[in-house]
Design a protein around this motif. Sequence first.
Motif, PDB file in Angstrom:
ATOM      1  N   ILE A   1      24.098  28.048 -35.228  1.00  0.00           N
ATOM      2  CA  ILE A   1      23.325  29.157 -34.673  1.00  0.00           C
ATOM      3  C   ILE A   1      23.357  30.312 -35.653  1.00  0.00           C
ATOM      4  O   ILE A   1      24.427  30.665 -36.154  1.00  0.00           O
ATOM      5  CB  ILE A   1      23.884  29.612 -33.310  1.00  0.00           C
ATOM      6  N   ASN A   2      22.208  30.876 -35.920  1.00  0.00           N
ATOM      7  CA  ASN A   2      22.079  31.959 -36.894  1.00  0.00           C
ATOM      8  C   ASN A   2      22.366  33.300 -36.220  1.00  0.00           C
ATOM      9  O   ASN A   2      23.051  33.354 -35.194  1.00  0.00           O
ATOM     10  CB  ASN A   2      20.671  31.929 -37.482  1.00  0.00           C
ATOM     11  N   ASP A   3      21.833  34.369 -36.779  1.00  0.00           N
ATOM     12  CA  ASP A   3      21.952  35.680 -36.153  1.00  0.00           C
ATOM     13  C   ASP A   3      21.394  35.596 -34.730  1.00  0.00           C
ATOM     14  O   ASP A   3      20.448  34.854 -34.467  1.00  0.00           O
ATOM     15  CB  ASP A   3      21.165  36.728 -36.940  1.00  0.00           C
ATOM     16  N   MET A   4      21.973  36.393 -33.831  1.00  0.00           N
ATOM     17  CA  MET A   4      21.514  36.386 -32.439  1.00  0.00           C
ATOM     18  C   MET A   4      21.033  37.779 -32.052  1.00  0.00           C
ATOM     19  O   MET A   4      21.626  38.779 -32.471  1.00  0.00           O
ATOM     20  CB  MET A   4      22.631  35.925 -31.503  1.00  0.00           C
ATOM     21  N   ASN A   5      19.979  37.825 -31.277  1.00  0.00           N
ATOM     22  CA  ASN A   5      19.307  39.089 -30.974  1.00  0.00           C
ATOM     23  C   ASN A   5      19.078  39.255 -29.476  1.00  0.00           C
ATOM     24  O   ASN A   5      18.873  38.283 -28.754  1.00  0.00           O
ATOM     25  CB  ASN A   5      17.935  39.132 -31.639  1.00  0.00           C
ATOM     26  N   TRP A   6      19.071  40.520 -29.055  1.00  0.00           N
ATOM     27  CA  TRP A   6      18.570  40.900 -27.733  1.00  0.00           C
ATOM     28  C   TRP A   6      17.316  41.735 -27.941  1.00  0.00           C
ATOM     29  O   TRP A   6      17.328  42.719 -28.677  1.00  0.00           O
ATOM     30  CB  TRP A   6      19.579  41.721 -26.954  1.00  0.00           C
ATOM     31  N   TYR A   7      16.253  41.328 -27.280  1.00  0.00           N
ATOM     32  CA  TYR A   7      14.999  42.077 -27.247  1.00  0.00           C
ATOM     33  C   TYR A   7      14.776  42.545 -25.802  1.00  0.00           C
ATOM     34  O   TYR A   7      15.339  42.003 -24.864  1.00  0.00           O
ATOM     35  CB  TYR A   7      13.818  41.194 -27.649  1.00  0.00           C
ATOM     36  N   ARG A   8      13.930  43.550 -25.650  1.00  0.00           N
ATOM     37  CA  ARG A   8      13.516  43.936 -24.309  1.00  0.00           C
ATOM     38  C   ARG A   8      12.027  44.304 -24.344  1.00  0.00           C
ATOM     39  O   ARG A   8      11.497  44.723 -25.375  1.00  0.00           O
ATOM     40  CB  ARG A   8      14.326  45.107 -23.754  1.00  0.00           C
ATOM     41  N   GLN A   9      11.422  44.136 -23.172  1.00  0.00           N
ATOM     42  CA  GLN A   9      10.018  44.486 -23.032  1.00  0.00           C
ATOM     43  C   GLN A   9       9.826  45.264 -21.747  1.00  0.00           C
ATOM     44  O   GLN A   9      10.041  44.733 -20.647  1.00  0.00           O
ATOM     45  CB  GLN A   9       9.134  43.244 -23.025  1.00  0.00           C
ATOM     46  N   ALA A  10       9.449  46.528 -21.905  1.00  0.00           N
ATOM     47  CA  ALA A  10       9.178  47.380 -20.748  1.00  0.00           C
ATOM     48  C   ALA A  10       7.734  47.157 -20.313  1.00  0.00           C
ATOM     49  O   ALA A  10       6.895  46.734 -21.111  1.00  0.00           O
ATOM     50  CB  ALA A  10       9.413  48.839 -21.117  1.00  0.00           C
ATOM     51  N   PRO A  11       7.425  47.453 -19.054  1.00  0.00           N
ATOM     52  CA  PRO A  11       6.056  47.270 -18.568  1.00  0.00           C
ATOM     53  C   PRO A  11       5.045  48.015 -19.426  1.00  0.00           C
ATOM     54  O   PRO A  11       5.213  49.212 -19.693  1.00  0.00           O
ATOM     55  CB  PRO A  11       6.112  47.852 -17.149  1.00  0.00           C
ATOM     56  N   GLY A  12       4.016  47.310 -19.885  1.00  0.00           N
ATOM     57  CA  GLY A  12       2.967  47.936 -20.663  1.00  0.00           C
ATOM     58  C   GLY A  12       3.321  48.236 -22.110  1.00  0.00           C
ATOM     59  O   GLY A  12       2.533  48.867 -22.825  1.00  0.00           O
ATOM     60  N   LYS A  13       4.499  47.783 -22.546  1.00  0.00           N
ATOM     61  CA  LYS A  13       4.927  48.066 -23.915  1.00  0.00           C
ATOM     62  C   LYS A  13       5.193  46.776 -24.679  1.00  0.00           C
ATOM     63  O   LYS A  13       5.347  45.704 -24.083  1.00  0.00           O
ATOM     64  CB  LYS A  13       6.183  48.937 -23.909  1.00  0.00           C
ATOM     65  N   GLN A  14       5.257  46.899 -25.991  1.00  0.00           N
ATOM     66  CA  GLN A  14       5.568  45.740 -26.818  1.00  0.00           C
ATOM     67  C   GLN A  14       7.047  45.407 -26.743  1.00  0.00           C
ATOM     68  O   GLN A  14       7.884  46.272 -26.471  1.00  0.00           O
ATOM     69  CB  GLN A  14       5.175  46.030 -28.274  1.00  0.00           C
ATOM     70  N   ARG A  15       7.345  44.139 -26.995  1.00  0.00           N
ATOM     71  CA  ARG A  15       8.734  43.722 -27.045  1.00  0.00           C
ATOM     72  C   ARG A  15       9.415  44.384 -28.245  1.00  0.00           C
ATOM     73  O   ARG A  15       8.846  44.426 -29.348  1.00  0.00           O
ATOM     74  CB  ARG A  15       8.801  42.196 -27.164  1.00  0.00           C
ATOM     75  N   GLU A  16      10.627  44.905 -28.026  1.00  0.00           N
ATOM     76  CA  GLU A  16      11.341  45.585 -29.098  1.00  0.00           C
ATOM     77  C   GLU A  16      12.736  45.002 -29.271  1.00  0.00           C
ATOM     78  O   GLU A  16      13.363  44.567 -28.302  1.00  0.00           O
ATOM     79  CB  GLU A  16      11.449  47.089 -28.827  1.00  0.00           C
ATOM     80  N   LEU A  17      13.216  45.026 -30.518  1.00  0.00           N
ATOM     81  CA  LEU A  17      14.563  44.569 -30.817  1.00  0.00           C
ATOM     82  C   LEU A  17      15.556  45.637 -30.383  1.00  0.00           C
ATOM     83  O   LEU A  17      15.456  46.789 -30.807  1.00  0.00           O
ATOM     84  CB  LEU A  17      14.700  44.281 -32.309  1.00  0.00           C
ATOM     85  N   VAL A  18      16.513  45.241 -29.563  1.00  0.00           N
ATOM     86  CA  VAL A  18      17.514  46.169 -29.048  1.00  0.00           C
ATOM     87  C   VAL A  18      18.791  46.105 -29.879  1.00  0.00           C
ATOM     88  O   VAL A  18      19.345  47.131 -30.260  1.00  0.00           O
ATOM     89  CB  VAL A  18      17.834  45.857 -27.579  1.00  0.00           C
TER      90      VAL A  18
END
Length: 121
Positions: free
Chosen positions: A31-48
């Motif tokens: 497994i490589n680097d691991m990420n958490w993203y989030r997407q708020a209503p009406g917005k683009q997905r962003e890296l957290v």
Amino acid sequence: QVQLVESGGGLVQAGGSLRLSCVASGLIFSINDMNWYRQAPGKQRELVARITNGGTTNYTDSVKGRFTISRDNAKNTLYLQMNSLKPEDTGVYYCNTKIREAWRKYERNYWGQGTQVTVSS
């Protein structure tokens, strides 16, 4: 078949805490680097937040000092401890990583199904 399954989301009041988990299952070689993203209503997905194989972490400015990303390589599990939550943290949180399955010679990009986090004011 590799799967990423998130858990730990829910409804919490502002100032509260949640801990998200993401378990990778299947015939995994690495497994490589691991990420958490989030997407708020009406917005683009962003890296957290991101954590490398070696444990180096990076955060988006809005969560620095409040969120902590960690991983347990023995359990193929990613975590996100979220403290001092704010209403603007509301969204669907996704786990993401590149995994090499035991029978492949290359990595593939995987996403979890997402877990809803709602912070009330």
